[in-house]
Write an enzyme that holds these catalytic residues in place. Structure first.
Site, mmCIF file in Angstrom:
data_model
loop_
_atom_site.group_PDB
_atom_site.id
_atom_site.type_symbol
_atom_site.label_atom_id
_atom_site.label_comp_id
_atom_site.label_asym_id
_atom_site.label_seq_id
_atom_site.Cartn_x
_atom_site.Cartn_y
_atom_site.Cartn_z
ATOM 1 C CG ASP A 79 38.151 36.404 51.318
ATOM 2 O OD1 ASP A 79 37.344 37.270 50.914
ATOM 3 O OD2 ASP A 79 39.229 36.167 50.751
ATOM 4 C CD GLU A 146 39.774 40.994 47.587
ATOM 5 O OE1 GLU A 146 40.221 41.955 46.952
ATOM 6 O OE2 GLU A 146 40.332 40.531 48.613
#
Length: 482
Positions: A79, A146
């Site tokens: 991400d 994350e």
């Protein structure tokens, strides 16, 4: 895109990165990108699985003669932080990142680039695709979400990985080896709002703070950069009583782990005093520009026409402004053990106003758990004094440095062999997934390294193309040395 790729080396990493940049992968919206990573690994003949939370776990067999060597895990997150400049027409849920080359740098047009941590993902895939690296058994752990909650690392089950060593590919400065990081915790403060009628004869205006650099709320927290939310509160605190302003809303920041670059307030002002207000605003802009100096020279304050709305009550408005002025932001303490390392800090990151409530989000970091808890408790007390409810969420541990670990020596020796000099050993004031992974795999040795990139979590994010090549050389050398 093909012409761009032809100008980049090593091409295997860059081809994966540019392909990944076409896929939406904002935090909690990275499912398509994670599936793409899994498909790439399957096409390379690797064993691939998806765990309970959506992480991609990949295994590649050792090359001939290295079957008995220790397994090494390559770890990165898929991400990215989604930030864009005001006026940039970009939908992060569907539009590809517009990547362009600026000399030896790679940038994006008006948005975050996603080199954090797309370069790490691309490097892991390049290793899996390689046929000329002599390596032992390899695992690759590509985590999800994350940036907004460490969801992937938090949900990883202890039995999933077999590796003795883990290389986290999520660092941002060539020549440095990270062996420790801070833990963190979010605080969410909220208050119910009462609405009233606008003052007679007043008009709605939008008061804007913009032009600040922003930055990573850990790495850049000691940089002296301005916080748009705090600056807006400072201006409102001075001008609200002087001009009899009514406040309808405050909005600022997008991510709790990014220093807010922009913020705005919907206010009601007597139009007969608009010129005087603009003159006062110019004074405050000059005052705060001088205060920020070279740390953040782009500050602007502006007033423009606003939208019709119902102001919040005067009591609610005063409580909100006072809270924003009282909450901590910035460095709380420096490390007494590591020169230049921030030990404890808070980022006043996001504020959202809805019709019936206002919510403020802060991220507190510390390498000392007791300090993290103490500052979080002080934030809660401040919220209570201002009449706000608060709760914490998303807490995660720090990663304790182990400078004598064998993996530190292996990576440092590899850098010495390739570049003729040792790495700078460091800990960082930011969250890495190593803290959570280390809790689940107590005997696993971990380090983190990567290429040079700057202004991550902002639309000015850029990465050094030559340093990606050097990052690749070091990664290959470490794999061959294990």
């Amino acid at each position: 895109m093909n012409a761009l790729l032809e100008s980049l080396e090593p091409q295997t990493i860059w081809s994966y990165f540019l392909a990944l940049s076409k896929i939406p992968r904002g935090s909690k919206n990275e499912a398509e990108a994670a599936a793409w990573v899994a498909d790439q690994a399957k096409a390379l003949g690797c064993d691939v699985e998806r765990d309970e939370v959506g992480n991609v776990i990949i295994r590649k067999r050792a090359t001939a003669g290295k079957e008995g060597h220790p397994t090494i895990c390559l770890q990165a997150h898929v991400d990215m932080v989604c930030e864009k400049n005001e006026g940039t027409d970009h939908d992060f849920t569907k539009d590809p990142i517009q990547v362009w080359k600026d000399g030896d740098l790679l940038r994006a047009k008006g948005t975050t680039l996603g080199a954090d941590n797309g370069i790490g993902v691309a490097a892991a895939l390049a290793v899996l695709a390689s046929r000329d690296i002599a390596h032992g058994p390899i695992e690759a752990l590509i985590t999800i979400d994350e940036e907004t909650g460490l969801t992937g690392a938090n949900g990883l089950q202890p039995a999933r990985l077999k590796a003795k060593f883990l290389l986290n590919l999520d660092s941002e400065e060539e020549g440095f080896l990270t062996i420790g990081c801070a833990g963190g915790v979010d605080t969410i403060a909220s208050r119910k709002l009462a609405r009233t009628a606008p003052p007679a004869g007043s008009r709605p205006y939008r008061l804007k703070v913009f032009g600040l650099k922003g930055g990573h709320s850990g790495i850049d927290i000691n940089s002296g950069r301005g916080n748009a939310i705090r600056l807006l509160a400072q201006v409102l605190g001075f001008l609200k009583p002087e001009f009899g302003l009514a406040l309808a809303s405050i909005k600022g920041g997008n991510k709790r782990n990014a220093i807010p670059r922009e913020a705005s307030a919907m206010i009601f002002l007597d139009p007969a005093r608009e010129q005087a207000f603009r003159e006062a605003l110019a004074h405050h802009e000059a005052h705060w520009r001088a205060a920020l100096g070279a740390f953040d020279p782009g500050l602007h304050l502006a007033l423009e026409a606003g939208d019709p709305a119902h102001p919040m009550s005067g009591t609610d408005a005063d409580a909100l402004i006072h809270l924003l002025l009282a909450l901590p932001h910035g460095v709380e303490a420096m490390s007494p053990d590591i020169k230049g390392l921030v030990q404890t800090s808070t980022n006043l990151g996001v504020i959202e106003t809805r019709e019936d409530a206002v919510e403020v989000n802060l991220l507190t970091r510390s390498s000392i758990d007791a300090s993290k808890v103490a500052l979080s408790d002080r934030i809660a007390a401040t919220c209570a004094l201002a009449g706000f409810d608060s709760h914490t969420s998303g807490g995660y541990p720090g990663w304790k440095p182990e400078p004598e670990a064998s993996l530190v020596r292996i990576v440092n020796d590899a850098n010495q062999a390739v570049f003729g000099k040792p790495l700078e050993i460091m800990a960082i004031h930011a969250g890495l997934e190593c803290g959570l992974i280390g809790e689940k795999y107590a005997g696993m040795e971990m380090v983190s390294f990567g290429p040079s990139m700057w202004d991550v979590h902002t639309p000015d994010e850029h990465v050094s193309v030559p340093s990606v090549g050097n990052f690749w050389k070091l990664l290959v050398a470490v794999l061959e040395a294990v």
